[in-house]
Design a protein around this motif. Structure first.
Motif, mmCIF file in Angstrom:
data_model
loop_
_atom_site.group_PDB
_atom_site.id
_atom_site.type_symbol
_atom_site.label_atom_id
_atom_site.label_comp_id
_atom_site.label_asym_id
_atom_site.label_seq_id
_atom_site.Cartn_x
_atom_site.Cartn_y
_atom_site.Cartn_z
ATOM 1 N N GLY A 261 0.820 -1.208 0.000
ATOM 2 C CA GLY A 261 0.000 0.000 0.000
ATOM 3 C C GLY A 261 0.853 1.257 0.000
ATOM 4 O O GLY A 261 0.537 2.236 -0.687
ATOM 5 N N ARG A 262 1.946 1.266 0.740
ATOM 6 C CA ARG A 262 2.844 2.428 0.755
ATOM 7 C C ARG A 262 3.522 2.614 -0.595
ATOM 8 O O ARG A 262 3.695 3.753 -1.063
ATOM 9 C CB ARG A 262 3.875 2.258 1.865
ATOM 10 N N ALA A 265 0.879 3.995 -2.994
ATOM 11 C CA ALA A 265 0.593 5.410 -2.740
ATOM 12 C C ALA A 265 1.722 6.292 -3.268
ATOM 13 O O ALA A 265 1.481 7.373 -3.825
ATOM 14 C CB ALA A 265 0.396 5.639 -1.247
ATOM 15 N N TRP A 268 1.415 6.445 -7.064
ATOM 16 C CA TRP A 268 0.262 7.312 -7.370
ATOM 17 C C TRP A 268 0.642 8.781 -7.225
ATOM 18 O O TRP A 268 0.346 9.609 -8.103
ATOM 19 C CB TRP A 268 -0.875 6.920 -6.417
ATOM 20 N N SER A 269 1.319 9.125 -6.150
ATOM 21 C CA SER A 269 1.721 10.508 -5.914
ATOM 22 C C SER A 269 2.671 11.014 -6.988
ATOM 23 O O SER A 269 2.523 12.134 -7.496
ATOM 24 C CB SER A 269 2.370 10.627 -4.532
ATOM 25 N N PRO A 278 -3.512 12.760 -2.536
ATOM 26 C CA PRO A 278 -3.657 11.351 -2.145
ATOM 27 C C PRO A 278 -3.799 11.168 -0.632
ATOM 28 O O PRO A 278 -4.554 10.300 -0.187
ATOM 29 C CB PRO A 278 -2.368 10.710 -2.668
ATOM 30 N N ILE A 282 -6.866 9.219 1.088
ATOM 31 C CA ILE A 282 -6.615 8.089 1.992
ATOM 32 C C ILE A 282 -7.248 8.361 3.350
ATOM 33 O O ILE A 282 -7.820 7.458 3.981
ATOM 34 C CB ILE A 282 -5.100 7.841 2.122
ATOM 35 N N VAL A 314 -5.040 0.275 3.958
ATOM 36 C CA VAL A 314 -5.236 1.683 3.608
ATOM 37 C C VAL A 314 -4.747 2.617 4.705
ATOM 38 O O VAL A 314 -4.137 3.656 4.427
ATOM 39 C CB VAL A 314 -6.725 1.942 3.298
ATOM 40 N N SER A 317 -1.044 3.551 4.459
ATOM 41 C CA SER A 317 -0.459 3.835 3.155
ATOM 42 C C SER A 317 -0.052 5.284 2.949
ATOM 43 O O SER A 317 0.678 5.592 2.010
ATOM 44 C CB SER A 317 -1.430 3.413 2.043
ATOM 45 N N SER A 318 -0.502 6.200 3.814
ATOM 46 C CA SER A 318 -0.158 7.610 3.616
ATOM 47 C C SER A 318 1.140 8.012 4.289
ATOM 48 O O SER A 318 1.601 9.146 4.127
ATOM 49 C CB SER A 318 -1.286 8.501 4.149
ATOM 50 N N LEU A 321 3.936 9.322 2.020
ATOM 51 C CA LEU A 321 3.557 10.572 1.362
ATOM 52 C C LEU A 321 3.724 11.754 2.302
ATOM 53 O O LEU A 321 4.214 12.817 1.906
ATOM 54 C CB LEU A 321 2.107 10.501 0.884
#
Length: 407
Positions: A261-262, A265, A268-269, A278, A282, A314, A317-318, A321
């Motif tokens: 998940g990390r 993310a 995606w970022s 994101p 999240i 989830v 996962s942030s 970021l």
């Protein structure tokens, strides 16, 4: 060694350092049965398990300032090396107090890895930093998995061998940091830019509320993460009737999901060019998931199990970021201190979440407690300064990533 090989080698060393730190800080819980076999009460064992986190919280900002002043190579090799030496000495500690002091000192030294991350800022361009930071941060669940796979077996004859294993991990990471980590070469000035203009700004980035809002949102997002990590096993056994063994197998698999998940993310970022959009999505997804878990728990529905697995992936996962955003907003002159503040606030709430939520669950049950926790990531989503991100990107591009400054 070419710069391309060097930067990926530095990323691998960072992962090794994070794995060593996470295995020690979060893995001591797997030694509780061994501590009790040595005559300690459950309360005494719990205190020992908390000692590394106490040491980490007390020294993170100082380690960040040291990284800003001297370099991450010095901070990583010194801190990790000291942690390894302290754990070697801990094998001969007599009494609970002496062992607690050694574990706290090892946590204080090993916390150096949590205040670093500036190397990602210098060695990776902006369009690949979030994935690089996600790879580095994925070492945290890897450390937990390593602890689960090794420490209980090593503790069959007592805690001496596990402490030796953890010391060896720290010393190996310290050696790798000293040998392979290098500060990035200064970026050449862009066309029409004077070399004097390339010096990192010394003005505090905390004069505006952006970093404070990121810190606050990230700290709030730690609470649902540790709610799931700490109480998923208890919920499955007490509320859903699972055996501890089956629940443990299921939750062990979520560690791999959290690491992926990390990475997802981060990818995606980098593809969207945004860190904080994101994070907000999240946060909202985590809040909605916690509400769904609370509803399922109240209804006694089996839907609670897949929702719990969704949150286990989830909710964590942030992390990469937010670390990337903090480093970019702070700039190279302040990144170490900013990451130290970021991790200090997260660890403080992480340490407070289990006892506070345990009291809440004991008093009101799982469903109301989960419902209260659900509000926190939704507040975090409001705090994330998404609208200010583009302005900050342009400002930081000129300082840390001249290749993208003109875009």
């Amino acid at each position: 060694m070419g710069s391309e090989r060097r930067r990926w080698l530095i990323l691998v060393v960072g992962m090794l350092a994070m794995t060593a730190g996470s295995t020690f800080q979060y893995g001591l819980a797997y030694l509780i049965p061994a501590f009790r076999d040595e005559g300690l009460s459950l309360q005494q064992a719990g205190i020992l398990v908390a000692c590394p986190t106490v040491g980490v919280v007390l020294t993170l900002i100082a380690w960040g300032a040291a990284a800003d002043r001297w370099s991450e190579r010095v901070v990583l090799s010194t801190g990790l090396g000291l942690a390894g030496l302290v754990l070697l000495a801990a094998r001969w500690a007599h009494g609970t107090v002496s062992l607690a002091i050694c574990l706290a000192l090892a946590g204080a030294a090993g916390g150096s890895v949590l205040a670093t991350g500036r190397l990602i800022l210098g060695w990776f361009a902006r369009h690949e930093r979030a994935l690089a930071m996600g790879i580095r941060q994925s070492a945290q669940p890897m450390g937990l998995a390593l602890a689960a796979a090794t420490l209980p077996a090593l503790a069959a004859g007592g805690t001496g061998v596990p402490l030796l294993f953890l010391a060896a991990l720290f010393l190996a990471a310290a050696t790798a940091a000293f040998v392979f980590v290098r500060d990035p070469a200064p970026q050449p000035p862009t066309a029409g830019q004077k070399a004097s203009d390339r010096k990192p700004a010394s003005t505090s980035p905390y004069r505006t509320p952006r970093l404070w809002r990121i810190h606050s949102a990230s700290a709030l997002l730690v609470i649902p993460q540790f709610t799931v990590t700490t109480f998923a096993l208890v919920f499955l056994t007490d509320a859903r009737g699972w055996t501890a063994l089956d629940a443990g197998y299921l939750l062990a698999g979520t560690q791999a999901g959290g690491a992926l998940g990390r990475l997802g993310a981060g990818y995606w970022s980098d593809r969207t060019g945004s860190r904080l959009k994101p994070v907000r999505i999240i946060a909202i997804s985590t809040g909605v998931g916690m509400l769904a878990l609370a509803a399922a728990a109240a209804a006694g529905s089996s839907v609670a199990v897949p929702v719990l697995l969704f949150l286990a992936v989830v909710a964590v996962s942030s992390n990469g970021l937010s670390f990337t955003a903090v480093a970019e907003y702070a700039g190279s002159a302040w990144a170490g201190r900013a990451l130290g503040i970021q991790t200090t606030s997260q660890n403080a709430l992480a340490a407070a979440t289990p006892p506070v939520l345990a009291l809440a669950i004991g008093a009101a049950g799982f469903a109301p407690s989960f419902a209260v926790v659900a509000a926190l990531p939704l507040v975090a989503a409001i705090l994330v300064p998404v609208t200010a991100e583009r302005t900050a990107i342009v400002a930081q591009a000129g300082e840390t990533d001249p290749a993208t400054a003109g875009r």
